[in-house]
Design a protein around this motif. Structure first.
Motif, short mmCIF file in Angstrom:
data_model
loop_
_atom_site.label_atom_id
_atom_site.label_comp_id
_atom_site.label_asym_id
_atom_site.label_seq_id
_atom_site.Cartn_x
_atom_site.Cartn_y
_atom_site.Cartn_z
N GLN A 22 0.84 -1.21 0.00
CA GLN A 22 0.00 0.00 0.00
C GLN A 22 0.88 1.26 0.00
OE1 GLN A 22 -0.22 -2.57 2.11
NE2 GLN A 22 -2.33 -3.08 2.62
N GLU A 23 1.99 1.17 0.76
CA GLU A 23 2.88 2.32 0.87
C GLU A 23 3.63 2.54 -0.45
OE1 GLU A 23 5.04 2.76 4.69
OE2 GLU A 23 6.78 2.79 3.33
N SER A 27 -11.81 10.64 6.02
CA SER A 27 -10.71 10.67 5.05
C SER A 27 -10.85 11.85 4.09
CB SER A 27 -10.69 9.37 4.24
OG SER A 27 -9.83 9.51 3.12
N PHE A 39 -3.06 12.29 1.30
CA PHE A 39 -2.74 10.94 1.77
C PHE A 39 -1.95 11.02 3.08
CE2 PHE A 39 -0.25 7.06 2.02
CZ PHE A 39 -1.17 6.09 1.66
N ASP A 80 -4.08 12.28 6.02
CA ASP A 80 -4.90 11.15 6.48
C ASP A 80 -4.05 10.23 7.38
OD1 ASP A 80 -7.23 11.87 5.21
OD2 ASP A 80 -7.37 10.08 3.94
N ALA A 81 -2.85 9.91 6.89
CA ALA A 81 -1.97 8.97 7.62
C ALA A 81 -1.67 9.49 9.02
CB ALA A 81 -0.69 8.72 6.83
N GLU A 128 -6.15 5.28 6.26
CA GLU A 128 -5.66 5.00 4.91
C GLU A 128 -6.87 4.72 4.03
OE1 GLU A 128 -1.89 2.62 3.78
OE2 GLU A 128 -3.52 1.20 3.44
N GLN A 185 -5.99 3.44 -1.37
CA GLN A 185 -4.80 4.30 -1.28
C GLN A 185 -4.89 5.48 -2.24
OE1 GLN A 185 -4.30 0.78 -1.88
NE2 GLN A 185 -4.56 0.55 0.32
#
Ligand SMILES: CC(=O)N[C@H]1[C@@H](OP(=O)(O)OP(=O)(O)OC[C@H]2O[C@@H](n3ccc(=O)[nH]c3=O)[C@H](O)[C@@H]2O)O[C@H](CO)[C@H](O)[C@@H]1O
Ligand SMILES: [Mn+2]
Length: 359
Positions: A180-181, A251, A287, A290-291, A296, A300
């Motif tokens: 995902q990262e 999100s 992103f 959010d993190a 997440e 993504q």
């Protein structure tokens, strides 16, 4: 006496206005003279008569060569089985909606460079050879092309023969334990790559593509525009309530019920460098924000991209011809598959496939 002052003042005002007017006309005329002079030079270089083309050329000005013969366009006959324009009047590109000879002859003289970014981190390096070899056959053939590969295994990058005018740059990136990262970090790297290029390449284009895919048909100048999105092949027949948008309001990728135009894929998007820069920067910062709050998005960066495209409408939409999936049979409205994701064994190639399956 009062009357006299008023007349005097009026004369001064009228005279000043006259002088200003003369000055304005003079400046305007001399500016137009310079522009006309510049344009005549350009036209002479292209072999066009001075009267044929007036405005100064830029990316949205489409100059076709004189004497080019091609099938007469019609506004009555054409594709009727698919929609070829969005409600905000962006074209939706399907086979049969464009003339590739005409488009190439408009875009080739512009001398643009089309870049592509592709990430091959960890085991995904295995997809790179086919991606690059098929890009040679189908992706902007005859144009200046620059492919940027980002990988943690630069030594394993395949040697692929590139045609003249096409180049490959391999850049090292750190590996990661979470797919995902890896997927989401692409936005950051795209942002910084464009920041290096932007100052002198503002009318060039970039496409950001998944590596686990191959080209099977032409992907060329018909795809060029300001902001370009690709319709995801998995959802184009569905109602928007079925789109896998991020549905948690916490999100920054959130889309409420009743919102969203199409479901766009994260595996292919592009456009002018400055447009893609703005997209990548926005998606990255959302992103990351959010993190920070421990969230997440469902898919993504793809979720953030969909949110972005809801607000910033793409100026051109590419049909699912531009990103199909090999496991899906070809549907009748898809006359040609240009780019398609290969069938892969997620459990074998993703670093943390097992945990994410349990998510
Ligand atoms: C076709 C399509 O729209 N695919 C999107 C979809 O799933 P996909 O299943 O296509 O995602 P994926 O596993 O192909 O990952 C996306 C991309 O990240 C890179 N990668 C990923 C993992 C890894 O270990 N090493 C590596 O290099 C690689 O370039 C890959 O193509 O949803 C993802 C959400 O995160 C991305 O938005 C993908 O673009
Ligand atoms: Mn993929």
């Amino acid at each position: 006496m009062k009357h006299l002052i008023n007349t005097k003042a009026l004369t001064v005002v009228v005279l000043s206005a006259l002088m200003l007017g003369v000055l304005f006309c003079y400046i305007l005329l001399s500016y137009r003279g310079v522009e006309l002079f510049k344009q005549n030079n350009i036209n002479q270089q292209n072999g066009l008569a001075a009267d044929d083309v007036i405005p100064v050329s830029h990316e949205f000005h489409l100059v076709a060569p004189d004497h080019l013969r091609y099938e007469q366009p019609s506004i009555l006959r054409g594709r009727t089985d698919v929609v070829t324009v969005t409600p905000w009047l962006a074209p939706v590109v399907w086979e049969g909606t464009f003339n590739q000879v005409l488009l190439d002859s408009i875009y080739k003289p512009k001398n643009i460079t089309v870049s592509a970014t592709v990430f091959a981190v960890g085991k995904y390096i295995m997809f790179l050879k086919d991606f690059l070899e098929t890009a040679e056959q189908h992706f902007f053939v005859g144009f200046k092309v620059h492919i940027y590969v980002f990988t943690d295994r630069p030594n394993e990058a395949p040697q692929v023969r590139m045609a003249a005018g096409r180049q490959l740059t391999v850049r090292s990136v750190p590996s990661s334990k979470r797919w995902q990262e890896i997927s989401a970090r692409r936005m950051e790297l795209i942002q910084t790559l464009i920041e290096e290029q932007l100052p002198n390449r503002s009318d060039d284009y970039v496409f950001c593509l998944d590596v686990d895919s191959k080209f099977h048909g032409r992907w060329g100048a018909e795809s060029l525009d300001g902001l370009v999105a690709v319709i995801h092949p998995g959802y184009y027949k569905d109602g928007r309530s079925r789109f896998p948008y991020e549905r948690r309001p916490a999100s920054r990728a959130y889309l409420a019920p009743g919102e969203g135009d199409f479901y766009y894929c994260g595996g292919a998007f592009g456009g002018l460098l400055q447009e893609v820069h703005h997209l990548a920067k926005t998606c990255r910062s959302n992103f990351e924000a959010d993190a920070q709050e421990g969230i997440e998005a469902a898919w993504q960066e793809e979720s953030h991209l969909n949110r972005y495209m809801w607000i910033n409408k793409p100026t051109k939409v590419l049909s699912p011809e531009y990103l199909w999936q090999d496991f899906k049979p070809q549907n009748p409205e898809v006359h040609i598959i240009r780019f398609s994701g290969v069938v892969k064994n997620y459990a074998e190639i993703r670093p943390n496939a097992r945990e994410s399956a349990a998510d």
